[in-house]
Design an enzyme around this catalytic site. Structure first.
Site, PDB file in Angstrom:
ATOM      1  N   PRO A 156       0.561  -3.991 -12.047  1.00 50.26           N
ATOM      2  CA  PRO A 156       0.863  -2.670 -12.616  1.00 50.26           C
ATOM      3  C   PRO A 156       0.747  -1.535 -11.605  1.00 50.26           C
ATOM      4  CG  PRO A 156      -0.492  -3.933 -14.136  1.00 50.26           C
ATOM      5  CD  PRO A 156      -0.429  -4.732 -12.864  1.00 50.26           C
ATOM      6  N   TYR A 157      -0.240  -1.595 -10.720  1.00 50.95           N
ATOM      7  CA  TYR A 157      -0.389  -0.528  -9.725  1.00 50.95           C
ATOM      8  C   TYR A 157       0.856  -0.430  -8.843  1.00 50.95           C
ATOM      9  CZ  TYR A 157      -1.774   1.832  -5.449  1.00 50.95           C
ATOM     10  OH  TYR A 157      -1.809   2.670  -4.361  1.00 50.95           O
ATOM     11  N   SER A 158       1.281  -1.584  -8.302  1.00 52.50           N
ATOM     12  CA  SER A 158       2.451  -1.588  -7.422  1.00 52.50           C
ATOM     13  C   SER A 158       3.688  -1.069  -8.129  1.00 52.50           C
ATOM     14  CB  SER A 158       2.698  -3.006  -6.897  1.00 52.50           C
ATOM     15  OG  SER A 158       1.602  -3.472  -6.145  1.00 52.50           O
TER      16      SER A 158
END
Length: 203
Positions: A156-158
């Site tokens: 999710p961060y990427s």
């Protein structure tokens, strides 16, 4: 450094995420260069570089969330910065698995809020959006990435940072006025003193 001081002296610089690790070092450097720093961020952690450097004594400190469109708009309109750095984000990969909604909301909507607010601001000459090298599609081929490489992610961060890149590109191409230089900066793992972020390399 003298040339840098000449450029930055009395420049009004608005930093989102100034209480974080990278934001604190950026604020410290700009203060050293005699810039007038306005910081907009969540409150610092109990143990933080921001506290250790006593930065609150040398800048305008605003505790608020980049998801709050009206508050962010009010403060940018009030302070009329010359240059803007956007660092406010949920910055941890493992945390993005634990709280994907918060990660997407902060990293995507926070960036969108900022870009929408500044798109017609004549006083802002440069806006720098900080993303990450994690925004590249990684096939584990042990290669060095170039700016033209395909974007993608596995967490999710990427993906939230991929979205921030794409949104910024849209504003740069279609909505941004010519008076603002708008760019993204894709940093890798940053290592240095005062980094107390959970799951980071040294901690």
């Amino acid at each position: 450094m003298k040339k840098n001081k000449k450029f930055w002296k009395n420049k009004k610089v608005f930093i989102t995420g100034h209480t974080g690790f990278k934001g604190s070092w950026l604020a410290k450097l700009l203060i050293y260069l005699d810039a007038k720093v306005i910081g907009y961020s969540l409150r610092e952690e109990k143990k933080s570089l921001y506290k250790e450097l006593h930065l609150h004594k040398n800048l305008i400190n605003i505790y608020a969330n980049v998801k709050d469109y009206e508050k962010l708009k009010f403060e940018i309109n009030k302070h009329k910065p010359d240059i803007l750095f956007h660092l406010a984000a949920q910055p941890l990969v493992l945390e993005s698995y634990r709280n994907p909604f918060e990660t997407f909301e902060t990293n995507i909507m926070g960036t969108l809020n900022l870009l929408e607010i500044i798109k017609n601001k004549k006083n802002i000459k440069n806006a720098i959006i900080i993303t990450t090298d994690k925004c590249y599609k990684n096939d584990n081929k042990n290669k060095k990435f170039k700016e033209t490489d395909e974007l993608g992610g596995k967490d999710p961060y990427s993906w939230s940072k991929v979205c921030a890149e794409l949104i910024t590109n849209q504003y740069r191409e279609h909505f941004q006025k010519a008076n603002i230089t708008l760019c993204t900066v894709r940093s890798g793992n940053v290592i240095g003193p005062g980094d107390y972020g959970k799951d980071r390399i040294i901690p």
